[in-house]
Write a protein that holds these residues in place. Structure first.
Motif, PDB file in Angstrom:
ATOM      1  N   PRO C 231     -49.948  94.774 -74.326  1.00 43.82           N
ATOM      2  CA  PRO C 231     -50.723  95.695 -73.471  1.00 43.82           C
ATOM      3  C   PRO C 231     -51.496  94.950 -72.392  1.00 43.82           C
ATOM      4  O   PRO C 231     -51.627  95.428 -71.261  1.00 43.82           O
ATOM      5  CB  PRO C 231     -51.691  96.358 -74.455  1.00 43.82           C
ATOM      6  N   MET C 232     -51.963  93.749 -72.756  1.00 45.03           N
ATOM      7  CA  MET C 232     -52.695  92.956 -71.761  1.00 45.03           C
ATOM      8  C   MET C 232     -51.772  92.586 -70.608  1.00 45.03           C
ATOM      9  O   MET C 232     -52.115  92.762 -69.437  1.00 45.03           O
ATOM     10  CB  MET C 232     -53.278  91.702 -72.425  1.00 45.03           C
ATOM     11  N   VAL C 233     -50.585  92.067 -70.939  1.00 43.06           N
ATOM     12  CA  VAL C 233     -49.657  91.635 -69.893  1.00 43.06           C
ATOM     13  C   VAL C 233     -49.274  92.815 -68.996  1.00 43.06           C
ATOM     14  O   VAL C 233     -49.169  92.689 -67.772  1.00 43.06           O
ATOM     15  CB  VAL C 233     -48.407  90.976 -70.515  1.00 43.06           C
ATOM     16  N   VAL C 300     -41.867  96.658 -63.886  1.00 43.14           N
ATOM     17  CA  VAL C 300     -42.664  96.435 -65.099  1.00 43.14           C
ATOM     18  C   VAL C 300     -43.758  97.495 -65.227  1.00 43.14           C
ATOM     19  O   VAL C 300     -44.011  98.036 -66.300  1.00 43.14           O
ATOM     20  CB  VAL C 300     -43.296  95.012 -65.071  1.00 43.14           C
ATOM     21  N   VAL C 301     -44.386  97.810 -64.110  1.00 42.06           N
ATOM     22  CA  VAL C 301     -45.532  98.720 -64.159  1.00 42.06           C
ATOM     23  C   VAL C 301     -45.078 100.172 -64.325  1.00 42.06           C
ATOM     24  O   VAL C 301     -45.633 100.918 -65.117  1.00 42.06           O
ATOM     25  CB  VAL C 301     -46.390  98.567 -62.877  1.00 42.06           C
ATOM     26  N   LEU C 302     -44.044 100.541 -63.582  1.00 45.69           N
ATOM     27  CA  LEU C 302     -43.678 101.967 -63.544  1.00 45.69           C
ATOM     28  C   LEU C 302     -42.716 102.384 -64.649  1.00 45.69           C
ATOM     29  O   LEU C 302     -42.735 103.527 -65.080  1.00 45.69           O
ATOM     30  CB  LEU C 302     -43.072 102.310 -62.172  1.00 45.69           C
ATOM     31  N   SER C 303     -41.863 101.466 -65.081  1.00 43.43           N
ATOM     32  CA  SER C 303     -40.901 101.851 -66.124  1.00 43.43           C
ATOM     33  C   SER C 303     -41.542 101.668 -67.495  1.00 43.43           C
ATOM     34  O   SER C 303     -42.631 101.131 -67.619  1.00 43.43           O
ATOM     35  CB  SER C 303     -39.651 100.979 -66.039  1.00 43.43           C
ATOM     36  N   LEU C 309     -38.340  91.447 -72.770  1.00 42.04           N
ATOM     37  CA  LEU C 309     -37.877  91.621 -71.382  1.00 42.04           C
ATOM     38  C   LEU C 309     -39.074  91.805 -70.445  1.00 42.04           C
ATOM     39  O   LEU C 309     -39.149  91.183 -69.388  1.00 42.04           O
ATOM     40  CB  LEU C 309     -36.944  92.827 -71.285  1.00 42.04           C
ATOM     41  N   MET C 310     -40.015  92.629 -70.882  1.00 42.39           N
ATOM     42  CA  MET C 310     -41.198  92.880 -70.046  1.00 42.39           C
ATOM     43  C   MET C 310     -41.949  91.584 -69.808  1.00 42.39           C
ATOM     44  O   MET C 310     -42.362  91.282 -68.680  1.00 42.39           O
ATOM     45  CB  MET C 310     -42.088  93.917 -70.743  1.00 42.39           C
ATOM     46  N   LEU C 311     -42.114  90.802 -70.883  1.00 41.21           N
ATOM     47  CA  LEU C 311     -42.873  89.554 -70.753  1.00 41.21           C
ATOM     48  C   LEU C 311     -42.162  88.589 -69.810  1.00 41.21           C
ATOM     49  O   LEU C 311     -42.787  87.937 -68.974  1.00 41.21           O
ATOM     50  CB  LEU C 311     -43.055  88.914 -72.133  1.00 41.21           C
ATOM     51  N   ILE C 312     -40.845  88.517 -69.966  1.00 43.61           N
ATOM     52  CA  ILE C 312     -40.091  87.611 -69.096  1.00 43.61           C
ATOM     53  C   ILE C 312     -40.188  88.069 -67.646  1.00 43.61           C
ATOM     54  O   ILE C 312     -40.467  87.271 -66.746  1.00 43.61           O
ATOM     55  CB  ILE C 312     -38.623  87.524 -69.559  1.00 43.61           C
ATOM     56  N   LEU C 313     -39.999  89.349 -67.427  1.00 43.42           N
ATOM     57  CA  LEU C 313     -40.056  89.871 -66.055  1.00 43.42           C
ATOM     58  C   LEU C 313     -41.417  89.604 -65.417  1.00 43.42           C
ATOM     59  O   LEU C 313     -41.507  89.141 -64.283  1.00 43.42           O
ATOM     60  CB  LEU C 313     -39.765  91.369 -66.039  1.00 43.42           C
ATOM     61  N   ALA C 314     -42.478  89.867 -66.178  1.00 49.02           N
ATOM     62  CA  ALA C 314     -43.824  89.656 -65.626  1.00 49.02           C
ATOM     63  C   ALA C 314     -44.027  88.194 -65.252  1.00 49.02           C
ATOM     64  O   ALA C 314     -44.599  87.869 -64.202  1.00 49.02           O
ATOM     65  CB  ALA C 314     -44.881  90.101 -66.635  1.00 49.02           C
TER      66      ALA C 314
END
Lengths: 163, 277, 393
Positions: C231-233, C300-303, C309-314
């Protein structure tokens, strides 16, 4: 002894800051040059030091003290505008404290004259210009008889170069 | 920019009368000066009594801008007379021991054609210029050479940006560098619109033309003026009605470089073609 | 290459041949920016109470401090007379935008130190009681000799830390906005001279500082084999995305304004951007390094993307942003100097990899804050372990 105040660590921090601040101000005062001009914000002595830089070129007056005869000749025309040191180099290479230390420089070849008088489109029209060796003679019919290396000074006295 | 010479000292150093707009301005000025002084006193400690005095009207003798200085020097470059011989560049190098590849003064040659222009300054014109090649020569509509140097501005951006007060303008108009105080940060080099400043590769300090301060103080002309064979470079005191620079203003229209920068140079150009930047 | 001023020949003023402010002055605002950005992260938690950032607030603060320790070193290397550097404290010329640097910078460093000290004081007191020998002495010195932790102090310290964080945010803004001011106020250089410059520097500083906090956090957690706080990321990405959008808007606005105005600025800037800066500005900074992270962070923000995957993308996006800001610093600092003041040509920039002010020095200086962080992290708990609640707050 009573328990320390909950603020005692802050008092100590404040003391350290004050001591450091005072120390800094003392150092700052010591490190600011004595001659500092606070109004215009510069080191006053800088002006004195700048004025003390040694001279290299002396200007015509310094040459005239010894070379009165040349100065007289030179005063005529049209090289009156040209300073001695323009062609002869700076006086420090020639004399110190009124005494000759070395022979004054002069390049007696044509290159010396052509430095200014070589024809060039960037030069003002009215300024006397001559083309390079081999092409000499465009302006002056007499020059047609010259070879490529004869120095200008052979016929012209540089201090009074009229034909 | 062609304003009459007489306007210059007034416009850059306003003489303030009481009353009207000026009184307001003076109040603001004193207010700001007072605030600055207070800040300086607070932050920067003792030794600023002189500043506190200087900020008010009781300036120390001879140090304030109010008393007109004895000399007001100016430099005039007459482009019509420049022959591009490079004597000035050589004399400057020698007089001031300027290292190679940097220049306190240099000369540019412009060759203007219908398609555009060729501007160059090979090694600052230390050896003068070689002849223009025949192809360009044929297309040329005009050509001339222009000496460049520090403009000793009335509002020098270099002095403004120096973080430690290592460069300053004297009352008589010289903008000087203090080599014993300069950090060599090069902010002044960035701020100068004329490319007149450089970091000296030998001393690693900021360097530039001083108008040969040491020569002028000894009653001589700057080295470049001394050796210029065709009176393209003139230097003198505007307070002296007989000086050559004062004479120039009587009958010649003069210009300064990059007037849009509002630096108010005191190096004036006569006969400067519009192509010159 | 198109040349300005009807020039047929590239003409630069003879004194303009070298770029006076090179790699050192590129990484100086870069490191300074990282301080400001990292501090903002801790401020968001301490002052604006963004709950998600609480676990990384102290970490961001220490990171800011580590960058702060070395922010001035590139300047020192750059100076021609580094032994005179302290003159900026002794005779600051107040008309110069640069003159207050010394005071703003050291004042900020002091503020960071005091804030960190207040937060970790309880820990210092505890360690001063536990350790022996030299370490005990060091911890005791850090407590300033107050080796008992008064319960009332805790409240007081916390309050003070929040106040300092509150002061620190505008101060960080001043520190970095002012770096932009140093450039923006140089009227002689068209590519620098815009009042937007401080705003651009500030926003890009926050972007780069947040990005480095995210990347460092992820790296440390990954090395420890611990779980990342998802949630933080996610929240972090949202903040980063928003500020980056603002940043790029300002950057584009500056160019768009000059282009539309078609004044002196554009006559200088256009040939610069289409010429020597085409690769690093148009392609590098804008097309690749701005568009890619914008799209990734937007996703990352909208989807609803989650997990690994989210962590890698961020983190990929954050890395792009770090580069984007580095490119921006280069394009501004070096780019501005590529326009010769002759207004008729471009200066050539040479990397000179092994010179005093070259990229090698830059790499060494840029590594220093990370080494400092590593050393500090050996002694005090910075980023809490999953099973650990010993970190102050």
């Amino acid at each position: 002894m009573a328990a320390p105040s909950p603020r005692s660590h802050l008092y100590r921090l404040l003391l350290i800051l004050v001591v450091f601040g005072a120390g800094f101000l003392a150092v700052k005062q010591w490190a600011t040059p004595d001659s500092w001009n606070y109004e215009h914000w510069y080191r006053g002595d800088a002006v004195v030091e700048a004025a003390a830089q040694p001279l290299v070129y002396g200007g015509n007056d310094s040459c005239k003290t010894c070379h009165k005869d040349v100065a007289k000749l030179w005063r005529k025309k049209p090289h009156r505008k040209v300073a001695c040191e323009t062609c002869h180099g700076p006086i420090v290479d020639h004399a110190k404290a009124g005494k000759k230390t070395a022979v004054a420089f002069i390049d007696k070849t044509r290159a010396q004259c052509l430095n200014c008088h070589l024809e060039g489109i960037n030069r003002p029209r009215a300024f006397p210009q001559f083309s390079k060796q081999g092409e000499i003679g465009k302006l002056v019919p007499k020059h047609k008889e010259l070879d490529a290396v004869t120095p200008c000074a052979k016929c012209h006295e540089a201090h009074d170069p009229r034909p | 920019m062609n304003k009459p010479l007489e306007n210059r000292p007034q416009s850059s150093r306003p003489v303030i009368d009481a009353g009207g707009d000026d009184a307001r301005r003076e109040f603001l000025r004193n207010f700001l000066a007072g605030t600055a002084t207070a800040t300086v006193l607070m932050v920067f400690g003792p030794g600023v009594a002189a500043l506190a005095q200087g900020g008010s009207d009781s300036a120390p003798a001879g140090a304030s801008g109010k008393a007109a200085p004895k000399h007001q020097f100016a430099y005039v470059i007459n482009v019509n007379n420049c022959i591009g011989c490079g004597n000035c560049v050589r004399a400057c190098k020698r007089e001031n021991q300027v290292p190679s590849a940097v220049f306190r003064t240099w000369v540019e040659r412009y060759v203007v054609t219908g398609e555009g222009m060729y501007v160059e300054s090979p090694n600052g014109a230390l050896e003068g210029f070689s002849q223009v090649n025949a192809g360009i020569r044929e297309k040329a509509t005009k050509s001339f050479t222009v000496p460049k140097m520090c403009n000793h501005c009335e509002n020098p951006p270099c002095v403004q940006v120096c973080p430690v007060g290592a460069t300053f303008k004297t009352k008589e108009g010289f903008v000087l560098v203090d080599p014993e105080h300069c950090l060599g940060c090069a902010y002044c080099v960035q701020a100068c619109p004329y490319g007149a400043r450089f970091i000296n590769p030998v001393t690693h300090k900021s360097d530039k033309c001083t108008w040969c301060y040491h020569r002028v103080k000894n009653g001589k002309l700057p080295a470049c003026v001394t050796v210029c064979p065709n009176k393209a470079r003139l230097f003198g005191d505007l307070n002296d009605p007989e000086s050559e620079v004062t004479q120039i203003f009587k009958d010649e229209a003069w210009m300064v470089l990059k007037p849009g920068m509002h630096t108010d140079p005191t190096c004036f150009y006569v006969g400067m073609p519009r192509e010159v930047v | 290459m198109e040349l300005p001023g009807d020039a047929l020949l590239n003409y630069v003023f003879p004194n303009n041949v070298h770029v006076a402010w090179s790699v050192m002055i590129v990484i100086y605002p870069y490191i300074t920016g990282l301080i400001a950005g990292a501090f903002v992260v801790s401020g968001l938690s301490h002052v604006f109470k963004v709950k998600e950032f609480e676990p990384i607030a102290n970490f961001a603060l220490i990171a800011a401090f580590c960058f702060g320790l070395f922010a001035a070193t590139p300047l020192l290397v750059h100076l021609g007379q580094p032994q005179r550097a302290l003159e900026i404290y002794f005779t600051p010329h107040l008309t110069s935008a640069m003159s207050i640097f010394g005071y703003v910078y050291s004042g900020y460093l002091l503020l960071l130190m005091i804030e960190i000290w207040l937060i970790y004081r309880e820990y210092f007191v505890r360690k001063a009681g536990e350790d022996t020998g030299v370490m005990k002495l060091i911890w005791t010195v850090l407590t300033l000799g107050v080796t008992t932790y008064h319960p009332d102090s805790a409240k007081l310290d916390r309050k003070l830390a929040v106040i300092l964080a509150g002061i620190g945010i505008p101060w960080a803004f001043i520190l970095h906005g002012y770096v932009g001011f140093v450039f923006g106020s140089v009227k002689a250089i068209a590519w620098w001279a815009t009042p937007l410059q401080p705003v651009i520097f500030l926003l890009s500083a926050i972007v780069s500082g947040m990005a480095i906090v995210l990347v460092m956090y992820s790296f440390i957690k990954w090395r420890r084999g611990e779980r990342l706080d998802q949630p933080m990321v996610k929240k972090f990405s949202a903040f980063l995305w928003g500020i980056f959008i603002l940043d790029v808007t300002m950057e584009l606005l500056e160019v768009a304004f000059a282009a539309y105005e078609k004044g002196w600025h554009w006559s200088q800037i256009k040939p610069l951007l289409l010429g020597p800066l085409f690769e690093t500005y148009v392609i590098g900074q804008l097309l690749v390094l701005s568009v890619v992270p914008f799209v990734i962070l937007g996703y990352v923000v909208l989807s609803g993307v989650k997990g690994r995957l989210m962590l890698i993308l961020a983190n990929v996006a954050a890395s792009f942003l770090l580069l984007q800001v580095l490119f921006m610093r280069f394009n501004v600092v070096v780019g501005g100097q590529l326009i010769s003041k002759s207004e008729r040509g471009f200066v050539e920039f040479h990397w000179e990899p092994f010179s005093k002010e070259g990229p090698l020095t830059a790499i060494v200086l840029f590594s220093a804050p990370f080494v400092a962080y590593y050393i500090i992290s050996r002694f005090i708990p910075i980023l809490g372990h999953d099973d650990d609640s010993s970190v102050a707050r």
